[in-house]
Scaffold this motif. Structure first.
Motif, PDB file in Angstrom:
ATOM      1  N   SER A  35       0.845  -1.195   0.000  1.00  0.00           N
ATOM      2  CA  SER A  35       0.000   0.000   0.000  1.00  0.00           C
ATOM      3  C   SER A  35       0.876   1.239   0.000  1.00  0.00           C
ATOM      4  N   LEU A  36       0.300   2.340  -0.422  1.00  0.00           N
ATOM      5  CA  LEU A  36       1.024   3.612  -0.417  1.00  0.00           C
ATOM      6  C   LEU A  36       1.446   3.956   1.009  1.00  0.00           C
ATOM      7  N   ALA A  37       0.598   3.635   1.980  1.00  0.00           N
ATOM      8  CA  ALA A  37       0.880   3.937   3.394  1.00  0.00           C
ATOM      9  C   ALA A  37       2.163   3.253   3.885  1.00  0.00           C
ATOM     10  N   ASP A  38       2.573   2.160   3.235  1.00  0.00           N
ATOM     11  CA  ASP A  38       3.800   1.455   3.631  1.00  0.00           C
ATOM     12  C   ASP A  38       5.037   2.351   3.549  1.00  0.00           C
ATOM     13  N   PHE A  39       4.983   3.382   2.727  1.00  0.00           N
ATOM     14  CA  PHE A  39       6.158   4.215   2.465  1.00  0.00           C
ATOM     15  C   PHE A  39       6.093   5.577   3.150  1.00  0.00           C
ATOM     16  N   LYS A  40       4.946   5.881   3.745  1.00  0.00           N
ATOM     17  CA  LYS A  40       4.753   7.201   4.358  1.00  0.00           C
ATOM     18  C   LYS A  40       5.780   7.436   5.461  1.00  0.00           C
ATOM     19  N   GLY A  41       6.430   8.580   5.395  1.00  0.00           N
ATOM     20  CA  GLY A  41       7.448   8.942   6.357  1.00  0.00           C
ATOM     21  C   GLY A  41       8.803   8.301   6.094  1.00  0.00           C
ATOM     22  N   LYS A  42       8.893   7.459   5.053  1.00  0.00           N
ATOM     23  CA  LYS A  42      10.130   6.712   4.786  1.00  0.00           C
ATOM     24  C   LYS A  42      10.749   7.011   3.424  1.00  0.00           C
ATOM     25  N   LYS A  43       9.933   6.990   2.385  1.00  0.00           N
ATOM     26  CA  LYS A  43      10.456   7.080   1.017  1.00  0.00           C
ATOM     27  C   LYS A  43       9.552   7.943   0.141  1.00  0.00           C
ATOM     28  N   ASN A  44      10.168   8.578  -0.867  1.00  0.00           N
ATOM     29  CA  ASN A  44       9.408   9.155  -1.966  1.00  0.00           C
ATOM     30  C   ASN A  44       8.976   7.976  -2.828  1.00  0.00           C
ATOM     31  N   VAL A  45       7.875   8.123  -3.541  1.00  0.00           N
ATOM     32  CA  VAL A  45       7.363   7.035  -4.374  1.00  0.00           C
ATOM     33  C   VAL A  45       7.198   7.528  -5.816  1.00  0.00           C
ATOM     34  N   VAL A  46       7.772   6.760  -6.746  1.00  0.00           N
ATOM     35  CA  VAL A  46       7.500   6.955  -8.163  1.00  0.00           C
ATOM     36  C   VAL A  46       6.494   5.863  -8.519  1.00  0.00           C
ATOM     37  N   LEU A  47       5.246   6.272  -8.728  1.00  0.00           N
ATOM     38  CA  LEU A  47       4.172   5.349  -9.070  1.00  0.00           C
ATOM     39  C   LEU A  47       3.924   5.500 -10.562  1.00  0.00           C
ATOM     40  N   TYR A  48       4.295   4.469 -11.313  1.00  0.00           N
ATOM     41  CA  TYR A  48       4.102   4.594 -12.760  1.00  0.00           C
ATOM     42  C   TYR A  48       3.181   3.510 -13.285  1.00  0.00           C
ATOM     43  N   PHE A  49       2.289   3.940 -14.165  1.00  0.00           N
ATOM     44  CA  PHE A  49       1.316   3.055 -14.791  1.00  0.00           C
ATOM     45  C   PHE A  49       1.794   2.723 -16.194  1.00  0.00           C
ATOM     46  N   TYR A  50       1.767   1.439 -16.527  1.00  0.00           N
ATOM     47  CA  TYR A  50       2.197   0.987 -17.855  1.00  0.00           C
ATOM     48  C   TYR A  50       1.177  -0.029 -18.369  1.00  0.00           C
ATOM     49  N   PRO A  51       0.997  -0.091 -19.693  1.00  0.00           N
ATOM     50  CA  PRO A  51      -0.086  -0.913 -20.245  1.00  0.00           C
ATOM     51  C   PRO A  51       0.046  -2.431 -20.072  1.00  0.00           C
ATOM     52  N   LYS A  52       1.245  -3.011 -20.356  1.00  0.00           N
ATOM     53  CA  LYS A  52       1.326  -4.467 -20.333  1.00  0.00           C
ATOM     54  C   LYS A  52       2.775  -4.931 -20.201  1.00  0.00           C
ATOM     55  N   ALA A  53       2.994  -5.820 -19.247  1.00  0.00           N
ATOM     56  CA  ALA A  53       4.333  -6.378 -19.028  1.00  0.00           C
ATOM     57  C   ALA A  53       4.831  -7.106 -20.275  1.00  0.00           C
ATOM     58  N   MET A  54       6.127  -7.039 -20.476  1.00  0.00           N
ATOM     59  CA  MET A  54       6.840  -7.762 -21.538  1.00  0.00           C
ATOM     60  C   MET A  54       6.492  -7.293 -22.946  1.00  0.00           C
ATOM     61  N   THR A  55       5.996  -6.083 -23.094  1.00  0.00           N
ATOM     62  CA  THR A  55       5.813  -5.506 -24.416  1.00  0.00           C
ATOM     63  C   THR A  55       6.980  -4.536 -24.646  1.00  0.00           C
ATOM     64  N   PRO A  56       7.292  -4.208 -25.903  1.00  0.00           N
ATOM     65  CA  PRO A  56       8.512  -3.429 -26.176  1.00  0.00           C
ATOM     66  C   PRO A  56       8.640  -2.110 -25.413  1.00  0.00           C
ATOM     67  N   LYS A 140       7.476  11.912   0.717  1.00  0.00           N
ATOM     68  CA  LYS A 140       7.482  11.052   1.912  1.00  0.00           C
ATOM     69  C   LYS A 140       6.257  11.247   2.799  1.00  0.00           C
ATOM     70  N   GLN A 141       5.590  12.393   2.671  1.00  0.00           N
ATOM     71  CA  GLN A 141       4.384  12.636   3.466  1.00  0.00           C
ATOM     72  C   GLN A 141       3.130  12.100   2.772  1.00  0.00           C
ATOM     73  N   GLY A 142       3.302  11.495   1.600  1.00  0.00           N
ATOM     74  CA  GLY A 142       2.164  10.931   0.880  1.00  0.00           C
ATOM     75  C   GLY A 142       1.440  11.934  -0.004  1.00  0.00           C
ATOM     76  N   LYS A 143       2.052  13.104  -0.198  1.00  0.00           N
ATOM     77  CA  LYS A 143       1.428  14.117  -1.055  1.00  0.00           C
ATOM     78  C   LYS A 143       1.903  13.957  -2.503  1.00  0.00           C
ATOM     79  N   LEU A 144       0.952  14.083  -3.399  1.00  0.00           N
ATOM     80  CA  LEU A 144       1.260  14.029  -4.823  1.00  0.00           C
ATOM     81  C   LEU A 144       1.961  15.333  -5.204  1.00  0.00           C
ATOM     82  N   GLN A 145       3.192  15.226  -5.665  1.00  0.00           N
ATOM     83  CA  GLN A 145       3.971  16.414  -6.004  1.00  0.00           C
ATOM     84  C   GLN A 145       4.027  16.705  -7.504  1.00  0.00           C
ATOM     85  N   HIS A 146       3.926  15.653  -8.330  1.00  0.00           N
ATOM     86  CA  HIS A 146       4.070  15.881  -9.777  1.00  0.00           C
ATOM     87  C   HIS A 146       3.389  14.753 -10.550  1.00  0.00           C
ATOM     88  N   VAL A 147       2.773  15.128 -11.676  1.00  0.00           N
ATOM     89  CA  VAL A 147       2.167  14.154 -12.585  1.00  0.00           C
ATOM     90  C   VAL A 147       2.843  14.298 -13.938  1.00  0.00           C
TER      91      VAL A 147
END
Length: 168
Positions: A35-56, A140-147
């Motif tokens: 969960s996103l909460a697992d990283f709160k107070g510990k790490k910045n998170v790069v959450l990236y969405f991609y269409p399908k594994a193992m495609t070029p 690290k505070q769980g706030k969305l900083q950039h899209v």
């Protein structure tokens, strides 16, 4: 409705920067909940969405992040890749490409919808709903900083690292 209104109406609503990022809990490649909460107070998170594994394009993007792991570690940042692939396919992708970060399964695309990363796509004249290649940088505070909604697979890792260095 004008053409520009139609385009805006068809575009998914992105979460607001400066606000708490939408919470989520998904299964990773091992079937373990993350969960996103697992990283709160510990790490910045790069959450990236991609269409399908193992495609070029998705492989190029993932391998760029894999090869940038030491730089991301130095920036106190963890990478989470999200796709509608089932858990078993995620593990195959990790094994095949020796990926060193977590992949999450969003088979019903509920989290992608929360983040505005599920929408109308066009390919070879065909329109369909699918994952939009987008990246969200969460502090690290769980706030969305950039899209990043215009992601280039070949330079994605460099673009992410540059933004974090300049802004977090």
């Amino acid at each position: 409705m004008s053409t520009s209104d139609t385009k805006t109406a068809n575009r998914p609503q992105l979460p607001q920067t400066g606000k708490q990022a939408p919470a989520f809990k998904l299964l990773d490649q091992r079937g373990e909940p993350v969960s996103l909460a697992d990283f709160k107070g510990k790490k910045n998170v790069v959450l990236y969405f991609y269409p399908k594994a193992m495609t070029p394009g998705c492989t190029v993007q993932a391998c760029g992040l894999r090869d940038s792991q030491s730089e991301l570690d130095a920036l106190d940042t963890v990478v989470l890749g999200v796709s509608p692939d089932p858990v078993a396919r995620l593990q195959k992708f990790i094994d095949k490409e020796e990926l060193n970060f977590t992949l999450l399964s969003d088979e019903d695309h509920a989290i992608a919808e929360k983040y505005g990363a599920w929408g109308l796509k066009k390919f070879m004249g065909r329109e369909y709903m699918g994952i939009l290649r987008q990246t969200y940088i969460i502090d690290k505070q769980g706030k969305l900083q950039h899209v990043m909604d215009k992601v280039k697979t070949k330079t994605h890792h460099d673009d992410v690292i540059s933004w974090i260095k300049e802004n977090l």
